[in-house]
Write an enzyme that holds these catalytic residues in place. Structure first.
Site, PDB file in Angstrom:
ATOM      1  NE  ARG A  62       7.055  -3.460 -25.283  1.00 11.36           N
ATOM      2  CZ  ARG A  62       6.823  -3.588 -24.191  1.00 11.36           C
ATOM      3  NH1 ARG A  62       7.242  -4.654 -23.675  1.00 11.36           N
ATOM      4  NH2 ARG A  62       6.777  -2.397 -23.395  1.00 11.36           N
ATOM      5  N   GLY A  63      10.323  -1.311 -25.238  1.00 14.57           N
ATOM      6  CA  GLY A  63      10.391  -1.670 -23.893  1.00 14.57           C
ATOM      7  C   GLY A  63      11.765  -0.553 -23.611  1.00 14.57           C
ATOM      8  CB  ALA A  64      12.910   3.139 -22.099  1.00 14.02           C
ATOM      9  NE  ARG A 110       8.683   2.109 -30.983  1.00  9.79           N
ATOM     10  CZ  ARG A 110       8.279   1.756 -29.923  1.00  9.79           C
ATOM     11  NH1 ARG A 110       8.428   0.603 -29.619  1.00  9.79           N
ATOM     12  NH2 ARG A 110       7.258   1.945 -30.089  1.00  9.79           N
ATOM     13  CD  GLN A 220       2.239  -1.770 -26.034  1.00 10.80           C
ATOM     14  OE1 GLN A 220       0.958  -0.724 -25.551  1.00 10.80           O
ATOM     15  NE2 GLN A 220       3.048  -0.919 -26.880  1.00 10.80           N
ATOM     16  CG  ASP A 261       8.815   4.799 -23.434  1.00 13.81           C
ATOM     17  OD1 ASP A 261       7.813   4.759 -23.155  1.00 13.81           O
ATOM     18  OD2 ASP A 261       9.931   3.224 -24.206  1.00 13.81           O
ATOM     19  CG  ASN A 271       5.290   5.094 -20.087  1.00 11.55           C
ATOM     20  OD1 ASN A 271       5.720   4.412 -20.334  1.00 11.55           O
ATOM     21  ND2 ASN A 271       4.340   4.497 -18.803  1.00 11.55           N
ATOM     22  CE  LYS A 272       3.213   2.177 -25.522  1.00 13.25           C
ATOM     23  NZ  LYS A 272       3.825   2.429 -26.844  1.00 13.25           N
TER      24      LYS A 272
HETATM   25  O1  MRU Z   1       5.661   1.285 -27.757  1.00 10.65           O
HETATM   26  P1  MRU Z   1       6.275   0.712 -25.914  1.00 10.65           P
HETATM   27  O2  MRU Z   1       5.594  -1.382 -25.913  1.00 10.65           O
HETATM   28  O3  MRU Z   1       8.004   0.319 -26.535  1.00 10.65           O
HETATM   29  O4  MRU Z   1       6.190   1.398 -25.077  1.00 10.65           O
HETATM   30  C1  MRU Z   1       6.493   1.111 -24.034  1.00 10.65           C
HETATM   31  C2  MRU Z   1       6.443   1.500 -22.250  1.00 10.65           C
HETATM   32  O5  MRU Z   1       6.126   2.473 -22.756  1.00 10.65           O
HETATM   33  C3  MRU Z   1       7.059   1.239 -21.602  1.00 10.65           C
HETATM   34  O6  MRU Z   1       6.119   1.631 -19.920  1.00 10.65           O
HETATM   35  C4  MRU Z   1       7.839   2.025 -21.252  1.00 10.65           C
HETATM   36  O7  MRU Z   1       9.447   1.607 -21.904  1.00 10.65           O
HETATM   37  C5  MRU Z   1       8.845   1.046 -20.120  1.00 10.65           C
HETATM   38  S1  MRU Z   1       9.448   0.598 -20.130  1.00 10.65           S
HETATM   39  C6  MRU Z   1      10.106  -0.745 -18.733  1.00 10.65           C
END
Ligand code: MRU
Length: 362
Positions: A62-64, A110, A220, A261, A271-272
């Site tokens: 995960r993570g963009a 996703r 996270q 994201d 973002n999250k």
């Molecule tokens: O659901 P996730 O864990 O993929 O969400 C991640 C986030 O929201 C991060 O803050 C975002 O992707 C930036 S990662 C450099």
């Protein structure tokens, strides 16, 4: 330049995702299963694109920015599979009927992080371009995609280090930084975006401490951010999400830095879930709120954040055992309006949110 009360150990951080060749020469994606952290550091290796899609949907991967590379890498695995038995065959319409269908399934694993589609589409375009060259075979396309992913891995780390340098210039010595979710090395190939700013600032002796929101429901912050900061040796305090207001009111936060994201053309940022609330709290308490993200996270086609698709996830992430008569609402992301953002830190410098589309001009 300041002095840290700690030693920074970036060499203790593992690479999150990496395309490698197995002993038999077959392309394999190696990635950390992030569901196991912070107590187990488990690495998975797979040659199957659908395993990567499963890892993406279950947040093992995960993570963009990491999703951008994962999207392209999953396409590379599919190209390798299509070349395995008929490597010398040309890429005909049957080939692309299958390849394009898989690329779409990967891109839509996703919905919110635009990087995933960006990575898959980049691989798809590269495959079509290579296949159109005279005499090109399936094996040629597989090789092209393998090389593309290796290039994207290097680009990601380079971008994160540039984001780090640009962001560190915004922080004063002795900075106490609050972050939400994990926009660290674990969310990228290596180094991180929001935490890339922290690491670059720590290398200059500017960081006193990082506060990590636990980031309900999946944690996270509690599982990933604190783990990697501790590995790197950065003094870290974990807080529950509902403690950020008190912490800021007590004057213990100098800056908030988060990842993204998807960033719309007007600077509104997804973002999250919970990021929006942190931004409002920062505004109320006079704390600068920064977003750190590579330009691959910008979606210039969306005028504002109201059109960013927000992923809805399973109720079990919020409530392990259902309670009869209780519904659960579990959006994975929220959108922070541009007016709360002091600056968007990219690999091409720091932009006012309203001018973020200019970052795409080079
Ligand atoms: O659901 P996730 O864990 O993929 O969400 C991640 C986030 O929201 C991060 O803050 C975002 O992707 C930036 S990662 C450099």
């Amino acid at each position: 330049m300041g002095t840290n009360p700690f030693e920074l150990h970036m060499e203790r951080l593992p690479r999150t995702i990496e395309l490698v060749r197995g002993d038999d020469g077959r392309a394999q994606l190696r990635y950390i299963d992030q569901r196991k952290l912070p107590y187990e550091l488990e690495t998975v290796e797979t040659a199957d694109w659908w395993v990567v899609v499963g890892a993406i949907s279950t947040l093992a991967l995960r993570g963009a920015p990491a999703l951008g590379v994962a999207g392209a890498a999953a396409c590379a695995l599919e190209a390798a599979e299509l070349a395995r038995t008929r490597g010398e065959a040309p890429c005909d319409t049957g080939y692309f009927a299958e390849f394009d269908d898989v690329a779409e399934r990967i891109a839509s694993a996703r919905p919110t992080a635009v990087n995933l589609r960006w990575g898959a589409e980049r691989a798809k375009s590269a495959a079509h371009r290579r296949a159109a060259e005279p005499g090109a075979t399936r094996a040629d396309v597989a090789k092209t995609l393998y090389n593309l992913v290796k290039q994207m891995e290097a680009e990601d780390e380079r971008a994160n280090r540039a984001i780090g340098a640009a962001g560190a210039a915004l922080l004063a010595p002795g900075s106490r930084v609050l972050t939400h979710c994990n926009a660290g090395s674990l969310a990228t190939v290596f180094f991180g975006t929001a935490l890339g700013v922290v690491y670059a600032a720590a290398a200059k002796g500017l960081i006193e401490r990082v506060y990590a929101d636990e980031t309900r429901p999946v944690g996270q912050g509690a599982r990933l951010t604190v783990w990697e900061l501790a590995q790197a040796g950065v003094p870290t305090t974990l807080i529950c999400d509902d403690m950020a207001a008190s912490l800021m009111a007590q004057g213990k936060v100098d800056a908030v830095v988060v990842g993204a994201d998807r960033i719309a053309a007007n600077g509104d940022t997804a973002n999250k879930i919970g990021t929006y609330g942190v931004a409002v709290l920062a505004h109320e308490n006079g704390v600068p709120f920064y977003v750190a993200a590579p330009t691959s996270t910008i979606d210039p086609h969306l005028a504002d954040g109201s059109r960013i698709p927000i992923e809805q996830r399973a109720p079990e992430e919020v409530l392990a055992q259902p309670i009869a008569g209780v519904d659960v609402w579990n959006p994975a992301f929220d959108v922070t309006p541009a007016r709360y953002i002091a600056g968007i830190i990219t690999e091409r410098g720091v932009f006012e949110p309203a001018r973020i589309a200019e970052a795409l001009n080079g």
